[in-house]
Design a protein around this motif. Structure first.
Motif, PDB file in Angstrom:
ATOM      1  N   GLY A  31       0.819  -1.196   0.000  1.00 50.63           N
ATOM      2  CA  GLY A  31       0.000   0.000   0.000  1.00 50.63           C
ATOM      3  C   GLY A  31       0.857   1.252   0.000  1.00 50.63           C
ATOM      4  N   MET A  32       1.571   1.465   1.089  1.00 51.02           N
ATOM      5  CA  MET A  32       2.357   2.680   1.226  1.00 51.02           C
ATOM      6  C   MET A  32       3.550   2.708   0.268  1.00 51.02           C
ATOM      7  SD  MET A  32       4.278   4.203   4.596  1.00 51.02           S
ATOM      8  CE  MET A  32       5.672   3.088   4.411  1.00 51.02           C
ATOM      9  N   ALA A  33       4.323   1.620   0.225  1.00 49.93           N
ATOM     10  CA  ALA A  33       5.527   1.612  -0.605  1.00 49.93           C
ATOM     11  C   ALA A  33       5.213   1.791  -2.096  1.00 49.93           C
ATOM     12  CB  ALA A  33       6.321   0.319  -0.362  1.00 49.93           C
ATOM     13  N   PRO A  34       4.279   1.033  -2.702  1.00 53.80           N
ATOM     14  CA  PRO A  34       3.964   1.290  -4.116  1.00 53.80           C
ATOM     15  C   PRO A  34       3.433   2.691  -4.363  1.00 53.80           C
ATOM     16  CG  PRO A  34       3.120  -0.846  -3.436  1.00 53.80           C
ATOM     17  CD  PRO A  34       3.560  -0.145  -2.190  1.00 53.80           C
ATOM     18  N   ALA A  35       2.646   3.227  -3.415  1.00 55.52           N
ATOM     19  CA  ALA A  35       2.117   4.575  -3.600  1.00 55.52           C
ATOM     20  C   ALA A  35       3.242   5.600  -3.689  1.00 55.52           C
ATOM     21  CB  ALA A  35       1.169   4.915  -2.454  1.00 55.52           C
ATOM     22  N   ILE A  36       4.235   5.480  -2.813  1.00 60.49           N
ATOM     23  CA  ILE A  36       5.354   6.424  -2.828  1.00 60.49           C
ATOM     24  C   ILE A  36       6.227   6.221  -4.066  1.00 60.49           C
ATOM     25  CG2 ILE A  36       7.467   7.092  -1.615  1.00 60.49           C
ATOM     26  CD1 ILE A  36       6.055   6.484   1.002  1.00 60.49           C
ATOM     27  N   ILE A  37       6.508   4.964  -4.409  1.00 57.56           N
ATOM     28  CA  ILE A  37       7.341   4.681  -5.588  1.00 57.56           C
ATOM     29  C   ILE A  37       6.665   5.217  -6.851  1.00 57.56           C
ATOM     30  CG2 ILE A  37       8.290   2.845  -7.035  1.00 57.56           C
ATOM     31  CD1 ILE A  37       8.610   1.193  -4.468  1.00 57.56           C
ATOM     32  N   PHE A  38       5.366   4.955  -6.991  1.00 56.58           N
ATOM     33  CA  PHE A  38       4.647   5.413  -8.173  1.00 56.58           C
ATOM     34  C   PHE A  38       4.604   6.931  -8.225  1.00 56.58           C
ATOM     35  CE2 PHE A  38       1.228   5.210 -11.339  1.00 56.58           C
ATOM     36  CZ  PHE A  38       1.625   4.091 -12.061  1.00 56.58           C
ATOM     37  N   TYR A  39       4.467   7.558  -7.064  1.00 56.37           N
ATOM     38  CA  TYR A  39       4.454   9.025  -7.029  1.00 56.37           C
ATOM     39  C   TYR A  39       5.789   9.585  -7.469  1.00 56.37           C
ATOM     40  CZ  TYR A  39       4.177  13.796  -5.263  1.00 56.37           C
ATOM     41  OH  TYR A  39       4.204  15.170  -5.173  1.00 56.37           O
ATOM     42  N   LEU A  40       6.879   9.022  -6.971  1.00 57.44           N
ATOM     43  CA  LEU A  40       8.199   9.523  -7.340  1.00 57.44           C
ATOM     44  C   LEU A  40       8.518   9.257  -8.802  1.00 57.44           C
ATOM     45  CD1 LEU A  40      10.259   8.434  -4.195  1.00 57.44           C
ATOM     46  CD2 LEU A  40       9.439  10.722  -4.756  1.00 57.44           C
ATOM     47  N   TRP A  41       7.976   8.168  -9.352  1.00 59.57           N
ATOM     48  CA  TRP A  41       8.278   7.819 -10.745  1.00 59.57           C
ATOM     49  C   TRP A  41       7.540   8.711 -11.738  1.00 59.57           C
ATOM     50  CZ3 TRP A  41       4.985   4.715 -14.213  1.00 59.57           C
ATOM     51  CH2 TRP A  41       5.612   4.468 -15.450  1.00 59.57           C
ATOM     52  N   THR A  42       6.263   8.995 -11.479  1.00 57.92           N
ATOM     53  CA  THR A  42       5.498   9.733 -12.478  1.00 57.92           C
ATOM     54  C   THR A  42       4.531  10.760 -11.905  1.00 57.92           C
ATOM     55  OG1 THR A  42       3.888   9.491 -14.272  1.00 57.92           O
ATOM     56  CG2 THR A  42       3.807   7.857 -12.523  1.00 57.92           C
ATOM     57  N   LEU A  43       3.912  10.465 -10.762  1.00 60.29           N
ATOM     58  CA  LEU A  43       2.815  11.304 -10.298  1.00 60.29           C
ATOM     59  C   LEU A  43       3.266  12.614  -9.681  1.00 60.29           C
ATOM     60  CD1 LEU A  43       0.393   8.660  -8.723  1.00 60.29           C
ATOM     61  CD2 LEU A  43       0.434   9.581 -11.046  1.00 60.29           C
ATOM     62  N   GLN A  44       4.552  12.756  -9.397  1.00 59.34           N
ATOM     63  CA  GLN A  44       5.001  14.007  -8.804  1.00 59.34           C
ATOM     64  C   GLN A  44       4.917  15.166  -9.797  1.00 59.34           C
ATOM     65  OE1 GLN A  44       9.098  14.008  -7.616  1.00 59.34           O
ATOM     66  NE2 GLN A  44       9.776  12.856  -9.407  1.00 59.34           N
ATOM     67  N   ASP A  45       4.723  14.857 -11.074  1.00 60.94           N
ATOM     68  CA  ASP A  45       4.492  15.922 -12.056  1.00 60.94           C
ATOM     69  C   ASP A  45       3.103  16.535 -11.888  1.00 60.94           C
ATOM     70  OD1 ASP A  45       6.993  15.526 -13.128  1.00 60.94           O
ATOM     71  OD2 ASP A  45       6.302  14.087 -14.624  1.00 60.94           O
ATOM     72  N   LEU A  46       2.239  15.862 -11.127  1.00 65.43           N
ATOM     73  CA  LEU A  46       0.938  16.415 -10.722  1.00 65.43           C
ATOM     74  C   LEU A  46       0.953  16.519  -9.200  1.00 65.43           C
ATOM     75  CD1 LEU A  46      -1.454  14.263 -12.933  1.00 65.43           C
ATOM     76  CD2 LEU A  46      -0.767  16.625 -13.355  1.00 65.43           C
ATOM     77  N   PRO A  47       1.573  17.547  -8.649  1.00 62.06           N
ATOM     78  CA  PRO A  47       1.841  17.581  -7.204  1.00 62.06           C
ATOM     79  C   PRO A  47       0.627  17.317  -6.332  1.00 62.06           C
ATOM     80  CG  PRO A  47       2.919  19.413  -8.328  1.00 62.06           C
ATOM     81  CD  PRO A  47       2.025  18.771  -9.332  1.00 62.06           C
ATOM     82  N   ARG A  48      -0.525  17.850  -6.681  1.00 61.58           N
ATOM     83  CA  ARG A  48      -1.707  17.684  -5.839  1.00 61.58           C
ATOM     84  C   ARG A  48      -2.508  16.440  -6.225  1.00 61.58           C
ATOM     85  NH1 ARG A  48      -4.042  23.912  -5.284  1.00 61.58           N
ATOM     86  NH2 ARG A  48      -2.181  24.787  -4.247  1.00 61.58           N
ATOM     87  N   LEU A  49      -2.958  16.376  -7.469  1.00 60.52           N
ATOM     88  CA  LEU A  49      -3.766  15.242  -7.893  1.00 60.52           C
ATOM     89  C   LEU A  49      -2.958  13.949  -7.862  1.00 60.52           C
ATOM     90  CD1 LEU A  49      -5.771  16.818 -10.863  1.00 60.52           C
ATOM     91  CD2 LEU A  49      -6.515  16.431  -8.511  1.00 60.52           C
TER      92      LEU A  49
END
Length: 271
Positions: A101-119
């Motif tokens: 749960g937590m680890a994939p969410a953070i990894i996925f955020y750092l890989w691609t989702l951080q380009d959408l900081p809020r959403l």
């Protein structure tokens, strides 16, 4: 007036006195082994975050996959050694929540989702929260007698390790093809939220016990597994992507099978 009665289970506290007559013996060795494997799975999942922070995306995702493999064998080893315990069940749920749960969410955020900081962060939060909710629902239903999906050999929603694996499908395709389209944050945010809701959905999904190939096909199944292992060594990303797509493709078949079983049960229940 204060209530001095000892609390049991999730309501217990570390500072309450031990009930008289309660055994203070340590865990038996047969329970330590599966719990150690669960702890290794937890460490593997959290180490994936470390790899993601340093930009080692392949190692980060492989750490989550390794955690899934370890999670798949700890329960079987516990049953083999007859070392099931409430402690092990609680540890397993905590490890699953963090590793899938937590680890994939953070990894996925750092890989691609951080380009959408809020959403992008909301999508990651949705995935982590839905994983925790699924595990909480599973724990709450352990002692429930009425479980239609389980009694028919099915699961309710997709399991947490499978959800973590499916969430990384865009990453597998990105690694296999090198196409940046698979890294688009908007598409990946929608994908991750979709997988999150599949984890907490009430749909019947296939489990290992519901997949029973016929005896005349057992040699073909063995050959297929061997070839799949070879493909994993030669083309790991394409193979993992194919497994993920195959699982998603089998979900409608699982719904059809469960609907047939449900209708058959209803027909048998009629006087």
């Amino acid at each position: 007036m204060s209530d001095d009665r000892p609390r049991v289970g999730p309501k217990s506290a570390e500072d309450e006195p031990v009930e008289a007559g309660r055994s203070n013996r340590g865990l038996a060795l047969r329970t330590v082994v599966p719990n150690a494997i669960t702890a290794a799975a937890l460490c593997s999942g959290l180490t994936g975050i470390k790899f993601a922070i340093s930009g080692d995306w392949s190692l980060a995702v492989f750490a989550i996959i390794l955690a899934g493999v370890l999670d798949g064998i700890d329960g079987r080893i516990a049953r083999l050694l007859k070392g099931q315990s409430r402690f092990g069940a609680e540890l397993d749920s905590l490890a699953d929540s963090l590793s899938f749960g937590m680890a994939p969410a953070i990894i996925f955020y750092l890989w691609t989702l951080q380009d959408l900081p809020r959403l992008g962060w909301f999508a990651s939060l949705a995935f982590a929260i839905c994983c925790a909710l699924r595990l909480a629902r599973f724990n709450a239903q352990i002692d429930t007698d009425e479980q239609p999906h389980k009694s028919a050999g099915f699961l309710t929603g997709i399991p947490a390790p499978v959800g973590a694996g499916l969430a990384f499908l865009p990453f597998y395709l990105w690694m296999a093809t090198g196409l940046e389209e698979f890294r688009l944050p908007w598409v990946n945010a929608i994908w991750m939220v979709g997988i999150a809701f599949l984890m907490i959905s009430n749909i019947a999904t296939l489990s290992w016990t519901s997949i029973r190939p016929r005896r005349q096909f057992r040699l073909e199944v063995i050959a297929f597994v061997g070839l799949l292992f070879a493909a994993m060594l030669l083309e790991p990303w394409w193979t993992i992507a194919a497994i993920s797509i195959g699982y998603l493709a089998l979900m409608p078949w699982g719904l059809i099978r469960y609907s047939r079983i449900k209708r058959q049960r209803a027909a048998n229940a009629k006087p």
